[in-house]
Every structure is written in C-alpha cells, then in structure tokens.
Write an enzyme that holds these catalytic residues in place. Structure first.
Site, PDB file in Angstrom:
ATOM      1  N   SER A 159       0.579  -1.145  -0.197  1.00  0.00           N
ATOM      2  CA  SER A 159       0.189   0.210  -0.027  1.00  0.00           C
ATOM      3  C   SER A 159       0.952   1.241   0.201  1.00  0.00           C
ATOM      4  CB  SER A 159      -0.847   0.110   1.121  1.00  0.00           C
ATOM      5  OG  SER A 159      -2.052   0.953   1.212  1.00  0.00           O
ATOM      6  N   ASP A 310      -2.398   6.640  -3.245  1.00  0.00           N
ATOM      7  CA  ASP A 310      -2.151   5.841  -2.361  1.00  0.00           C
ATOM      8  C   ASP A 310      -1.769   4.708  -3.712  1.00  0.00           C
ATOM      9  OD1 ASP A 310      -4.199   4.133  -2.191  1.00  0.00           O
ATOM     10  OD2 ASP A 310      -2.697   4.099  -0.384  1.00  0.00           O
ATOM     11  N   ASP A 312      -1.455   1.933  -4.415  1.00  0.00           N
ATOM     12  CA  ASP A 312      -2.479   0.582  -4.503  1.00  0.00           C
ATOM     13  C   ASP A 312      -3.468   1.311  -4.942  1.00  0.00           C
ATOM     14  OD1 ASP A 312      -2.699   0.661  -2.170  1.00  0.00           O
ATOM     15  OD2 ASP A 312      -3.186  -1.309  -1.732  1.00  0.00           O
ATOM     16  N   ASP A 314      -6.035   2.680  -2.923  1.00  0.00           N
ATOM     17  CA  ASP A 314      -7.464   1.606  -2.519  1.00  0.00           C
ATOM     18  C   ASP A 314      -7.736   3.100  -1.164  1.00  0.00           C
ATOM     19  OD1 ASP A 314      -5.069   1.799   0.080  1.00  0.00           O
ATOM     20  OD2 ASP A 314      -6.085  -0.077   0.287  1.00  0.00           O
TER      21      ASP A 314
END
Length: 577
Positions: A159, A310, A312, A314
């Site tokens: 992440s 961010d 990734d 999400d």
C-alpha cells in the site's frame, strides 16, 4: 508469565541455529547469502531482528521489510504463506481447486517476482489461478475475485508504506478481507507447512492451471463503478490527479474520461508506476509534502479539484481551492462526510446503509440520519466495515451505499468489498461537478453541512513509549481504566463509557473484544487505545459545536480544536502518561 511481560530473548547460538535452518530451506541465493553473512559476522542484534521472531499472519495478511529471514518479506515467506493458504482453501472451501485464486501485484520492486512465486505455489497445490501479469490496483484484484467467483484473491502490495516494504494481502469469503477466525486458521496452516525448498511449484508460463484474468473484467469494473454513483450532470471541471508513482493512473484516467471529465491533468513526475517513489519521502497522501507536486500543478492550471491515490489505489485524498490562490487539503473525515451526504442524496435505496470505522467522525451519523439511513460503526479496518455491510444486508435487508474510515479509505456501493480509491475518486469528482452546476463549491457544501449538523472537529494524540518498558507503561495506563474513569475532561462531562475489552458477547461481531475504551462527552466523544503496530497509545477526540449564522467557521474550528487537544492531554494525564 503475564500478557505484558516480554518473552525470554534467544541467545546468539540459538539465533545462529535458527538462521542456519532458515538458510537451508530458502530457495533464493540472494537472501541465503544475506543471512549467512550475518551468521558469519556473529551480528546478534541484526540476527535477533531477522530470525528472533517471524512476520505474523493476521487479518491484513503479511507486511514487512524485504530481506532475508523469518521476519522479512522474501521468496521463502511467500512460498510458505501461499502453500498454507492453499491448504486452508482446499480443506475448507467446496470446489476450491476449480474456483481457484486470483493474484495481482503492485509496482513495488519485488512485487512481480513475489506474485509469480505465489502463482507457482497455488498451481503446484492443484488450484486454478487467474492472475494479472502486470501491476494493477488492489481494488481491481478484489473485484476480479468477486466476478470470477474465485475462492480467494491475493495482492502483493504494501500500500502506502515506504519503498523497502512489501506485503501479502488476502481476500476470501465474499471477496472481502479475511476476519477472525479465518486469519488464525490460515496462520496455523502456514505454520504446518514444511521448508520452502520442499514446496511443489508449477511453471506459470506452461501450466494449464494458470491463465491471465480476462480483459473484460476491467471493462465490467468500470461499468459497475458508473452504475454505483449518482448521475452528476454539470460543467466540465479542471482536475489534477496524482497516483504517487502507483498503479492507479490508467484506470482513473479511463474512469474519469467515461464519466465526462475531459480537462484532466496528471502530475508528470509521479505519473508512471515506480516502486522507488523517487519524488516523495513517504508515499502516503496523508503525509506532509506528499501532495505538494499536485498542488503546484493545480495552481498552474487553476484546477477546481485535486485528487490523489496512494500507490495501490485503494485510498483517496483530495484538495480544493481555498479562495486565496492556494489549496486546502481535506481530511479523511471531511471526504467521508461529503461523500456520505452526496451518495445518500443520490440513492434510491429503500433501506440505505452506511458504515464507518469507530475512530471516524460521529458527524457521519448525523448526516445519515438526515436521509433516514442506518449508520453503523465498526472496529478500525475495512475488513470490519465490509463484514458489517454484508451481515446487515443479509439480516436486515439493508442496501449498502457507502463506507469510510478517517484514514482516507472509501467504498462506493458494493462494487468492491474493500476500500477503493478509484471509485471514490470518480464519485468525489461527480460531487464537485454537481455543486458547480449550482454555482457552489465543495467548500461551500462542507460549510452548509457544518451549519446544518454542527461543526465537528477531530484531533488525534499519540504518546510513544518505546521498548518493552514502554509497552508495560501503556498496558498499565490502559489497566487503570478498568477501575477508574474521569468525571470530566477539559470542562466536558464524561456522560458514559464503554470498555471494549469486555462485553463482546453483547455486541455485533464487527465490535469484538478490543483494547479500547470510549467516553461519551457533553459535546462529543473520546477514545483511547494502544496502537496495534507501534509502541504508542492513541487518543481520538471528536467535539461538536453549535454554529450561529454570524460565526466564522474557521475561527470556531480553531477554538474547538484547541479544546479537543486539551481533552486529549487531560485524558493522557489521567492514565498517567
């Protein structure tokens, strides 16, 4: 031994024996050599860090620094984790072999290699595997599990952690993050797995069990996103976007174009996926400075809205013009309240449901009540938000409209059973466009909501106490609240308290036993809990103030924030920290 007394520390001989055992089972020459060098050097401190403990598999899977040893992310850890997960699925999920697993990965330096290893292990266990051969956003992988009816999905991602980290995120029942007791069952299956070098593998390039995820899945995802948000006609806006060197750029641009946003500018220096994150110290849009390049571009093009994901994709961050030539970064609570209002206003659900984490602003509940929606609070983490949504949909016939947490997580409808920064970005842009059609701005709407529901401010206060002595101090502080609670904090009467360490049997499963105490105050609430990942005690304070027509909201907000800060300080002093 008490829960708070540190376990006996392994000595150098034991650490070296553990390291040699790990080396013998490690399939990767690079990490074998790395750990062997520490053994040869007799580096006790570093060996203790590398093999004194192991990464713990929990509801978020695994996450750690990449390197050699049991306490690092590496090919050996990936192999054993994947085999343990495969064994768990085969033992507990009907038709698991045929339903199989979906695998995806982000753009971090080791992510593709780790993903290929996971695919090889799953196929070696006899599971069908559909995977994304190139970096893709985490929410798309979770969506693919849903529409392909796979038994599980795995995403190799850390992440918004720094570049030296990587992780292993698992989705299972309902295409949602795992919740207890599944996490413990998978952890036990991993523990029962033998050395990594003995785990059977299949070549992903030649196996009949392995195939890429169909391209049509991406089109279906974008179609479902469009159907889940309200129609928002209005003028075209000038938007600035940054994926922070992550993997959201391609899909966000497609989704925005399909939603009719043509004047769309991507920050050039951060547009391409790059796991080194060269322009940001910490690739988290909440961190100071992370959105500086986006704001700079926004000034150049006179943007109406700045949005960021961010790495990734999400999470969603946003900034809006401040009326003085600059841009105001919205908090996760403000984004959540605005989207709660926007999505409920545009929903035709008979029994709408919205869900937020318990540390998010209570204002969310007031906004939901305005629309006759049911508002539910859960423990921190989208695994709990989605678990509550699924249960209330089944048990009460509710229709889930929106979920959020104050740490920039949002989920629009049931497209993805996790936070989804792509769907949230397009929904937020739609909110801005619908307001522009009426000659208003996002800031105008936020002010209107404050004047309708009261001005809510949120303050977080963290107290760090490092080391085992520090952990014992934090435990002692929390233990005091088992027998004593304050009568007042900064002039706020403590009307009631809830100790979440007890009484879980009387609460829904998404409010299971948790090391946290909540206090209802005259004008808000306070929560106190230890951090689950750091030697910190965290205090959350949310206060509400009435607003008169003549009040200046900025000045009133500063006044309330000062009071919230004092509440946190007095609560910390009460527990002895």
């Amino acid at each position: 031994m008490s829960d708070h007394e540190p376990a006996p520390q392994p000595q150098l001989d034991d650490l070296q024996a553990r390291a040699r055992a790990w080396i013998a089972g490690d399939p990767d020459e690079t990490t074998r050599s790395e750990l062997q060098a520490l053994v040869d050097a007799g580096d006790e401190a570093e060996l203790r860090e590398r093999v004194g403990v192991g990464l713990e598999f929990g509801t978020a899977g695994l996450r750690g620094i990449v390197g050699a040893g049991t306490n690092r992310m590496n090919l050996a850890v990936i192999r054993r984790t994947s085999r343990g997960l495969a064994d768990h699925l085969l033992a507990t999920v009907p038709d698991a072999a045929d339903r199989g697993v979906v695998v995806g990965f982000d753009a971090r330096i080791d992510s593709e290699a780790f993903a290929r290893e996971a695919v090889a292990v799953f196929a070696g266990a006899g599971l069908k595997v559909q995977w994304f051969p190139s970096p893709r956003p985490t929410p798309l992988v979770a969506y693919a599990q849903k529409v392909l009816d796979a038994a599980a999905a795995v995403v190799i991602t850390a992440s918004h952690n720094p570049p030296e980290y990587n992780g292993y995120k698992v989705y299972a029942e309902g295409a949602a993050q795992i919740v207890p007791p599944a996490d413990a069952a998978i952890a036990a299956a991993i523990e029962a797995t033998g050395p990594s070098v003995d785990i059977p593998l299949v070549d992903p390039l030649t196996s009949d069990l392995v195939a890429p995820v169909p391209a049509s899945v991406v089109d279906r995802y974008l179609d479902e996103l469009a159907a889940a948000r309200p129609d928002t006609p209005g003028p075209d806006l000038t938007l600035v976007y940054t994926p922070l060197h992550g993997v959201g750029g391609e899909l966000v641009q497609r989704a925005m174009a399909e939603a009719g946003f043509a004047d769309f500018h991507v920050v050039p220096s951060q547009a391409e996926p790059d796991g080194r994150f060269p322009t940001v110290r910490f690739p988290n849009p909440e961190e100071p400075g992370a959105m500086d390049a986006a704001v700079e571009l926004a000034r150049e093009v006179d943007a109406d809205l700045v949005i960021a994901n961010d790495p990734d994709a999400d999470r969603l961050a946003a900034a809006v013009p401040d009326g003085a030539g600059g841009y105001r970064l919205l908090t996760g609570n403000q984004i959540g309240v605005l989207l709660t209002d926007h999505l409920l206003a545009g929903s035709d659900a008979d029994r709408p449901l919205v869900v937020a984490s318990i540390v998010s602003t209570p204002m969310f509940r007031d906004v939901a009540a305005h629309y006759g929606a049911h508002a539910e609070f859960t423990l921190t983490g989208f695994k709990w938000i989605c678990a509550a949504a699924r249960d209330l949909e089944r048990a009460d016939g509710r229709s889930f409209v929106y979920g959020f947490e104050e740490a920039l997580g949002s989920s629009v409808g049931t497209v993805v059973r996790d936070k989804d920064g792509i769907g949230a970005a397009v929904a937020f842009a739609g909110l801005a466009r619908s307001l522009a059609a009426e000659g208003r701005t996002v800031s105008d709407r936020l002010d209107e909501l404050y004047r309708r529901h009261g001005l809510w401010v949120s303050h977080q206060h963290s107290i760090t106490r490092p080391g085992s002595a520090g952990l014992a101090e934090i435990a002692t502080a929390m233990a005091k609240l088992e027998t004593q609670v304050p009568e007042a904090l900064a002039g706020q009467q403590v009307l009631s308290s809830v100790d979440y360490r007890t009484g879980a049997e009387e609460r829904p499963p998404w409010l299971e036993a948790h090391d946290m105490v909540a206090f209802e105050l005259t004008d808000g609430r306070a929560l106190i809990r230890p951090s689950g990942t750091e030697p910190k005690l965290k205090i959350y304070v949310d206060l509400r103030g009435e607003v008169r027509p003549e009040d200046d909201l900025d000045a009133r907000s500063e006044e309330l924030l000062a009071r919230a800060t004092t509440v946190a300080e007095e609560l910390a002093a009460f527990v002895g920290l």
